[in-house]
Scaffold this motif. Structure first.
Motif, PDB file in Angstrom:
ATOM      1  N   ARG A  93       0.824  -1.211   0.000  1.00  0.00           N
ATOM      2  CA  ARG A  93       0.000   0.000   0.000  1.00  0.00           C
ATOM      3  C   ARG A  93       0.861   1.265   0.000  1.00  0.00           C
ATOM      4  O   ARG A  93       0.733   2.110  -0.875  1.00  0.00           O
ATOM      5  N   CYS A  94       1.752   1.408   0.995  1.00  0.00           N
ATOM      6  CA  CYS A  94       2.519   2.656   1.105  1.00  0.00           C
ATOM      7  C   CYS A  94       3.927   2.545   0.528  1.00  0.00           C
ATOM      8  O   CYS A  94       4.613   3.549   0.374  1.00  0.00           O
ATOM      9  N   ARG A 133       1.667   0.033  10.134  1.00  0.00           N
ATOM     10  CA  ARG A 133       0.904   1.291  10.062  1.00  0.00           C
ATOM     11  C   ARG A 133      -0.333   1.129   9.171  1.00  0.00           C
ATOM     12  O   ARG A 133      -1.432   1.534   9.537  1.00  0.00           O
ATOM     13  N   CYS A 134      -0.143   0.531   7.997  1.00  0.00           N
ATOM     14  CA  CYS A 134      -1.288   0.349   7.087  1.00  0.00           C
ATOM     15  C   CYS A 134      -2.272  -0.672   7.649  1.00  0.00           C
ATOM     16  O   CYS A 134      -3.490  -0.504   7.519  1.00  0.00           O
ATOM     17  N   GLU A 135      -1.757  -1.695   8.270  1.00  0.00           N
ATOM     18  CA  GLU A 135      -2.615  -2.723   8.875  1.00  0.00           C
ATOM     19  C   GLU A 135      -3.446  -2.130   9.992  1.00  0.00           C
ATOM     20  O   GLU A 135      -4.656  -2.375  10.088  1.00  0.00           O
ATOM     21  N   SER A 136      -2.835  -1.299  10.851  1.00  0.00           N
ATOM     22  CA  SER A 136      -3.576  -0.702  11.949  1.00  0.00           C
ATOM     23  C   SER A 136      -4.604   0.325  11.445  1.00  0.00           C
ATOM     24  O   SER A 136      -5.679   0.456  12.015  1.00  0.00           O
ATOM     25  N   SER A 137      -4.292   1.018  10.344  1.00  0.00           N
ATOM     26  CA  SER A 137      -5.282   1.949   9.791  1.00  0.00           C
ATOM     27  C   SER A 137      -6.461   1.199   9.213  1.00  0.00           C
ATOM     28  O   SER A 137      -7.596   1.656   9.265  1.00  0.00           O
ATOM     29  N   ASP A 138      -6.249  -0.010   8.668  1.00  0.00           N
ATOM     30  CA  ASP A 138      -7.339  -0.857   8.191  1.00  0.00           C
ATOM     31  C   ASP A 138      -8.215  -1.299   9.362  1.00  0.00           C
ATOM     32  O   ASP A 138      -9.440  -1.279   9.283  1.00  0.00           O
ATOM     33  N   SER A 139      -7.567  -1.717  10.456  1.00  0.00           N
ATOM     34  CA  SER A 139      -8.302  -2.177  11.631  1.00  0.00           C
ATOM     35  C   SER A 139      -9.150  -1.054  12.225  1.00  0.00           C
ATOM     36  O   SER A 139     -10.278  -1.265  12.634  1.00  0.00           O
ATOM     37  N   GLU A 140      -8.581   0.156  12.252  1.00  0.00           N
ATOM     38  CA  GLU A 140      -9.308   1.295  12.794  1.00  0.00           C
ATOM     39  C   GLU A 140     -10.501   1.651  11.910  1.00  0.00           C
ATOM     40  O   GLU A 140     -11.544   2.046  12.384  1.00  0.00           O
ATOM     41  N   ALA A 141     -10.346   1.507  10.606  1.00  0.00           N
ATOM     42  CA  ALA A 141     -11.429   1.839   9.670  1.00  0.00           C
ATOM     43  C   ALA A 141     -12.598   0.856   9.789  1.00  0.00           C
ATOM     44  O   ALA A 141     -13.734   1.219   9.517  1.00  0.00           O
TER      45      ALA A 141
END
Length: 143
Positions: A93-94, A133-141
């Motif tokens: 992703r990033c 970071r991308c994984e945690s942003s997915d979880s938060e979403a």
């Protein structure tokens, strides 16, 4: 490394040219770099060196075991000195590239060897996935 490279080249009837030294210095300095980035770095000192010379030199240095390449995605391979003994973790992703100890794949290497006779070179591996970071942003979403 320079002395080792000079001796290796001499044994093969080759010599250490300024261009070879510049390419090796650029690879060492840049870490993981594409041939184009290496060329740009070399041309800061020697503007007449072209991309063909860079590719030929990288091929020779890889044959000698001085550098190795890794495909970190769909683009050009990146080159690093042979001292880099790690596995690359590439976030699709990033684009972040992290490094972990190659020993983490020892169990997988053993299973592959036992079941298929395949000898894994874990230092030539790039694993694709999501960084923390991308994984945690997915979880938060999802919440």
């Amino acid at each position: 490394m320079d002395t080792e490279l000079r001796q290796t080249l001499h044994r093969r009837g080759l010599r250490m040219t300024p261009q070879r030294q510049l390419v090796l210095d650029a690879v060492s300095e840049l870490g993981h770099a594409t041939p184009e980035a290496i060329c740009t770095k070399v041309q800061e000192i020697a503007p007449a060196v072209n991309i063909t010379t860079i590719y030929r030199t990288l091929d020779l240095l890889e044959q000698l075991g001085i550098v190795r390449h890794t495909h970190l995605g769909h683009g050009a391979p990146t080159y690093a000195t042979g001292e880099h003994e790690h596995v690359h973790l590439v976030c699709h992703r990033c684009g972040t590239v992290d490094e972990v100890d190659a020993g983490l794949l020892d169990d997988l290497a053993e299973v592959l060897a036992t079941r298929t006779g395949f000898a894994l070179d874990p230092t030539h591996v790039a694993l694709s996935g999501l960084c923390s970071r991308c994984e945690s942003s997915d979880s938060e979403a999802e919440v």
